[in-house]
Design an enzyme around this catalytic site. Structure first.
Site, PDB file in Angstrom:
ATOM      1  N   HIS A  69       1.057  -1.156  -0.189  1.00 50.51           N
ATOM      2  CA  HIS A  69       0.028   0.134   0.373  1.00 50.51           C
ATOM      3  C   HIS A  69       1.322   0.769  -0.301  1.00 50.51           C
ATOM      4  O   HIS A  69       1.863   1.496   0.419  1.00 50.51           O
ATOM      5  CB  HIS A  69      -0.744  -0.183   0.871  1.00 50.51           C
ATOM      6  CG  HIS A  69      -2.075   1.015   1.385  1.00 50.51           C
ATOM      7  ND1 HIS A  69      -1.717   1.949   1.661  1.00 50.51           N
ATOM      8  CD2 HIS A  69      -3.198   0.743   0.978  1.00 50.51           C
ATOM      9  CE1 HIS A  69      -3.591   2.830   0.773  1.00 50.51           C
ATOM     10  NE2 HIS A  69      -3.700   1.787   0.719  1.00 50.51           N
ATOM     11  N   ARG A 120      -2.768   0.941  -7.658  1.00 48.76           N
ATOM     12  CA  ARG A 120      -2.073   0.838  -6.053  1.00 48.76           C
ATOM     13  C   ARG A 120      -0.341   0.230  -6.544  1.00 48.76           C
ATOM     14  O   ARG A 120       0.356   1.240  -6.065  1.00 48.76           O
ATOM     15  CB  ARG A 120      -2.329  -0.140  -5.686  1.00 48.76           C
ATOM     16  CG  ARG A 120      -2.301   0.260  -3.504  1.00 48.76           C
ATOM     17  CD  ARG A 120      -3.576  -0.473  -3.383  1.00 48.76           C
ATOM     18  NE  ARG A 120      -4.538  -0.105  -2.728  1.00 48.76           N
ATOM     19  CZ  ARG A 120      -5.533  -0.804  -1.678  1.00 48.76           C
ATOM     20  NH1 ARG A 120      -5.565  -1.602  -1.659  1.00 48.76           N
ATOM     21  NH2 ARG A 120      -6.257   0.233  -1.993  1.00 48.76           N
ATOM     22  N   HIS A 136       0.702  -4.459   2.315  1.00 52.88           N
ATOM     23  CA  HIS A 136      -1.106  -4.944   2.483  1.00 52.88           C
ATOM     24  C   HIS A 136      -1.853  -6.250   2.191  1.00 52.88           C
ATOM     25  O   HIS A 136      -2.137  -6.346   3.071  1.00 52.88           O
ATOM     26  CB  HIS A 136      -0.765  -3.754   1.940  1.00 52.88           C
ATOM     27  CG  HIS A 136      -2.287  -3.325   1.480  1.00 52.88           C
ATOM     28  ND1 HIS A 136      -2.842  -3.021   3.030  1.00 52.88           N
ATOM     29  CD2 HIS A 136      -3.645  -3.394   0.859  1.00 52.88           C
ATOM     30  CE1 HIS A 136      -4.308  -2.392   2.824  1.00 52.88           C
ATOM     31  NE2 HIS A 136      -4.895  -2.375   1.424  1.00 52.88           N
TER      32      HIS A 136
HETATM   33  C1  SIN Z   1      -7.971   1.910   1.751  1.00 51.82           C
HETATM   34  O1  SIN Z   1      -8.568   1.993   2.746  1.00 51.82           O
HETATM   35  O2  SIN Z   1      -6.605   1.974   0.826  1.00 51.82           O
HETATM   36  C2  SIN Z   1      -7.091  -0.077   1.762  1.00 51.82           C
HETATM   37  C3  SIN Z   1      -8.497   0.122   0.893  1.00 51.82           C
HETATM   38  C4  SIN Z   1      -7.494  -1.286   0.344  1.00 51.82           C
HETATM   39  O3  SIN Z   1      -7.332  -2.185   0.173  1.00 51.82           O
HETATM   40  O4  SIN Z   1      -9.271  -2.092  -0.175  1.00 51.82           O
END
Ligand code: SIN
Length: 533
Positions: free
Chosen positions: A231, A277, A334
């Protein structure tokens, strides 16, 4: 040593959104035992801020668009049948969650407030309590858990029990060190992911790769373990990761800046700060590698505190002045897109063994997960599994293998948890190369005896977790070594760019194989055949 035995129709290991919903639904038709190595409902689901992506219109146009966005993000490696099945389950998922009392955020006119996150082409993400979606969902699921579900807390499952190549339950240890054997017709792994392999992670303490390791030792097929999502925006305060700064912040106008105030996503991707992402995480990584700190600017977001109450509280707890509007960030581990190969209902390669949620690789996410698709996948696969069970006994194929139960286990060489994290940070981080992966593989070689050690009745929770983490590190490292290209979340500096050939291939751990093999993928039949590339 004390020993006890339980007989149940279904045993579910892990009590996040997937495990809890599966327990609630399955308990309507069979006896269910739900096991948590900590407390009921604790884990990654509870920490989810971003929300649950769900397309609910009756004529399914929105669902088709949601499928398209998911496939566009997945780098050509999604299994379209799984994406469709799981996305189309959204109305049932939301129906159930509303029935169990989850209060999703509404606008003043009473309609649901829908958010947008990276790579979504429209607003389709439901939130609850602003940025506390996971917490609100898990609170209501705990309340909805029927008394007839046997809930076992602080029980650490060590292994699946395989007899005649069918899974017939699990074996573990309770808090006092007593051995517990649970015999079940259906064993469901819902243990979440493996972010704890790294120093900076959004993941809960429970995320130690247990399901991947249990399934691998049992001889189940695993796939796509090279695809671990980082993330881009973990809060970094007082020298450590201090929790997730949801992508929803960028959805509301947050912008990533370097320490000179230059927007880092400018010119990198047409979607800018809401690019997929992996692209944003790499941009943050590159900027930091160039010696500049990165900040998430929230200056353009009106009512930040009202929209993100949980995050605001955490920022203040970490000494960040929210009013200044610049939040220090780093990427953090993440979400694992790979996992135990399973269909949308959780069926794995071993009869009697099921995997759902982050533990499974259904093919929903391909090489890069679309934001907020994970709560959806966890909940949808739980409902589909509950629909699919029970299966007639004749569908449970049998082959010959037995669980070895040694009387004594020698002691093995082991690293500390911190050593493992530091080594993973260094060699198997966001950007990988052959040299680093080889070093990691060599480092892991010296712990191979422990990784491959048989069931140990004397092992405690910490030891079981360490073995599971080393095993998962091994699975990730060797898969990442094999995929000589860059695709989605798998970034190789020595092989930049996608190689068209690789789109037709997966890295697979076949039954009881020590190392993964490259298989061609037939997306339609889900058959995988080993090839030499
Ligand atoms: C976030 O809130 O950025 C994470 C949500 C996700 O990973 O789906």
């Amino acid at each position: 040593m004390e020993e006890s035995m339980i007989h149940t129709d279904a045993v579910i290991v892990g009590s996040g959104i997937a495990g809890m919903l599966a327990a609630i639904e399955l308990s309507k038709k069979m006896t269910v035992t739900l096991v948590s190595k900590s407390t009921c409902g604790a884990g990654n689901s509870e920490k989810a801020q971003g929300g649950i992506a769900a397309s609910l219109d009756k004529n399914e146009q929105q669902a088709a668009l949601h499928v398209d966005d998911t496939l566009a993000c997945g780098g050509g490696l999604n299994a379209p049948d799984a994406v469709e099945a799981l996305v189309k389950e959204a109305p049932h998922v939301m129906g159930r969650l509303l029935q169990y009392g989850v209060l999703f955020d509404q606008k003043e006119d009473g309609r649901f407030h829908l958010a947008k996150e990276g790579a979504h082409s429209c607003r389709r993400i439901f939130h609850a309590g602003g940025d506390a979606t996971g917490r609100e969902i898990m609170k209501q699921l705990r309340l909805a858990l029927p008394v007839q579900v046997t809930m076992l807390e602080k029980v650490t499952i060590q292994d699946a029990i395989i007899e005649n190549d069918t899974c017939i339950g699990v074996i573990g240890t309770d808090e006092s060190g007593s051995r517990l054997t649970i015999h079940a017709s259906y064993t469901v792994l819902a243990t979440g992911g493996c972010g704890q392999l790294y120093s900076v992670t959004s993941n809960a303490e429970e995320a130690t790769g247990d399901g991947y390791a249990i399934a691998w030792r049992a001889g189940a097929e695993l796939v796509d373990m090279e695809f671990l999502q980082f993330h881009p925006t973990m809060l970094f305060a007082a020298g450590k990761g201090a929790g997730l700064l949801s992508e929803a912040i960028r959805g509301e106008g947050g912008v990533l800046l370097d320490e000179n105030g230059t927007p880092i996503m400018k010119g990198r991707h047409e979607l800018g700060d809401l690019a997929p992402r992996a692209v944003v995480a790499k941009a943050v990584h590159d900027t930091r590698q160039a010696g500049k700190d990165v900040f998430l600017s929230i200056r353009a977001i009106p009512d930040f505190e009202k929209k993100f109450p949980t995050i605001t509280k955490r920022l203040r707890e970490n000494g960040i002045e929210v009013e200044k509007g610049l939040l220090p960030v780093r990427p953090g581990a993440h979400f694992m897109m790979g996992g135990v190969a399973a269909d949308a209902c959780g069926t794995t390669s071993i009869p009697g063994l099921y995997a759902i949620g982050e533990t499974a690789c259904t093919g929903m996410h391909g090489a890069n997960r679309l934001a907020s698709n994970s709560l959806l996948e966890g909940a949808a696969s739980a409902l589909l599994l509950a629909n699919a069970l029970p299966v007639p006994p004749q569908q449970r194929r049998t082959r010959q293998t037995m669980l070895k139960l040694p009387a004594t286990v020698p002691s093995f060489r082991k690293p500390s948890l911190q050593e493992l994290k530091t080594t993973m940070d260094q060699w198997v981080g966001i950007v990988k190369d052959r040299e680093g992966l080889r070093r990691m593989a060599e480092w892991l070689d010296s712990y191979q005896a422990f990784i491959e050690s048989p069931y140990d009745p004397a092992a405690d929770k910490e030891e079981i977790e360490l073995k599971n983490m080393l095993t998962t590190a091994f699975l990730i490292t060797h898969a990442a070594l094999k995929r000589t290209e860059t695709r989605g979340a798998h970034i190789r500096s020595d092989y930049p760019g996608e190689q068209p050939d690789w789109q037709a291939h997966s890295i697979v751990w076949q039954s009881h194989s020590r190392f993964p093999v490259v298989c061609s993928r037939d997306v339609k039949s889900r058959e995988k055949e080993e090839v030499i590339l």
